[in-house]
Design an enzyme around this catalytic site. Sequence first.
Site, mmCIF file in Angstrom:
data_model
loop_
_atom_site.group_PDB
_atom_site.id
_atom_site.type_symbol
_atom_site.label_atom_id
_atom_site.label_comp_id
_atom_site.label_asym_id
_atom_site.label_seq_id
_atom_site.Cartn_x
_atom_site.Cartn_y
_atom_site.Cartn_z
ATOM 1 N N CYS A 3 -45.234 41.316 15.916
ATOM 2 C CA CYS A 3 -44.957 41.186 17.432
ATOM 3 C C CYS A 3 -44.362 42.663 18.042
ATOM 4 O O CYS A 3 -43.845 43.360 17.369
ATOM 5 C CB CYS A 3 -43.848 40.255 17.761
ATOM 6 S SG CYS A 3 -44.336 38.557 16.846
ATOM 7 N N GLU A 39 -52.253 42.252 16.192
ATOM 8 C CA GLU A 39 -52.766 40.989 15.720
ATOM 9 C C GLU A 39 -53.346 41.285 14.169
ATOM 10 O O GLU A 39 -53.906 42.215 13.934
ATOM 11 C CB GLU A 39 -53.835 40.322 16.516
ATOM 12 C CG GLU A 39 -53.073 40.264 18.096
ATOM 13 C CD GLU A 39 -52.095 39.246 17.945
ATOM 14 O OE1 GLU A 39 -52.066 38.275 17.091
ATOM 15 O OE2 GLU A 39 -51.377 39.327 18.919
ATOM 16 N N CYS A 58 -38.672 37.669 15.575
ATOM 17 C CA CYS A 58 -38.244 38.962 16.206
ATOM 18 C C CYS A 58 -36.642 38.701 16.609
ATOM 19 O O CYS A 58 -35.814 39.881 16.536
ATOM 20 C CB CYS A 58 -38.850 38.997 17.646
ATOM 21 S SG CYS A 58 -40.650 39.643 17.272
ATOM 22 N N ASN A 109 -47.895 44.475 20.230
ATOM 23 C CA ASN A 109 -48.375 43.350 19.218
ATOM 24 C C ASN A 109 -49.544 44.020 18.432
ATOM 25 O O ASN A 109 -50.418 44.644 18.989
ATOM 26 C CB ASN A 109 -48.707 42.004 19.932
ATOM 27 C CG ASN A 109 -47.843 41.206 20.556
ATOM 28 O OD1 ASN A 109 -46.658 41.371 20.182
ATOM 29 N ND2 ASN A 109 -48.201 40.444 21.611
ATOM 30 N N CYS A 116 -40.011 35.537 19.664
ATOM 31 C CA CYS A 116 -40.054 34.429 18.506
ATOM 32 C C CYS A 116 -38.959 34.477 17.640
ATOM 33 O O CYS A 116 -37.950 35.700 17.646
ATOM 34 C CB CYS A 116 -41.392 34.604 17.666
ATOM 35 S SG CYS A 116 -41.336 35.989 16.402
ATOM 36 N N GLU A 135 -41.902 43.372 19.855
ATOM 37 C CA GLU A 135 -40.450 43.236 19.855
ATOM 38 C C GLU A 135 -40.074 44.127 18.340
ATOM 39 O O GLU A 135 -39.335 45.075 18.458
ATOM 40 C CB GLU A 135 -39.560 41.976 19.930
ATOM 41 C CG GLU A 135 -39.774 41.336 21.078
ATOM 42 C CD GLU A 135 -41.065 40.397 21.408
ATOM 43 O OE1 GLU A 135 -41.008 39.520 22.145
ATOM 44 O OE2 GLU A 135 -42.012 40.654 20.521
#
Length: 107
Positions: free
Chosen positions: A26, A17, A66, A15, A63, A28
């Site tokens: 993310c 941010e 992703c 991740n 999510c 993924e």
Amino acid sequence: ALKIKKSDQFVVGVNVENGSFGATICAERSGFVSARSQFGSLFKPEFIVIISSFKGENPIPPCGMCLQVMSEFVGPNFKIYLGSSKKITVEATLADFLPRAFSFEAQ
């Protein structure tokens, strides 16, 4: 970690941010983008393992963004494993999380 078919290699994503939430990426998607850049357009993901910090038996699924990115590279039977650093608690497929994926082929 994204396992590459016919290879012993895993591509790790993280991740990243950002204060502007739309610019956050993310793990993924980070993994898929890294694999694409390392292996070119013909890379073949075998499965993905998503490890998250959680309480109890509630791992965090990918999510929607992703899942859509994954659907661009893999089929509906692509395996997604969710768990903690101690154990895998969910074995699912992309179709379990995204049963009606958007694709240009469906149009």
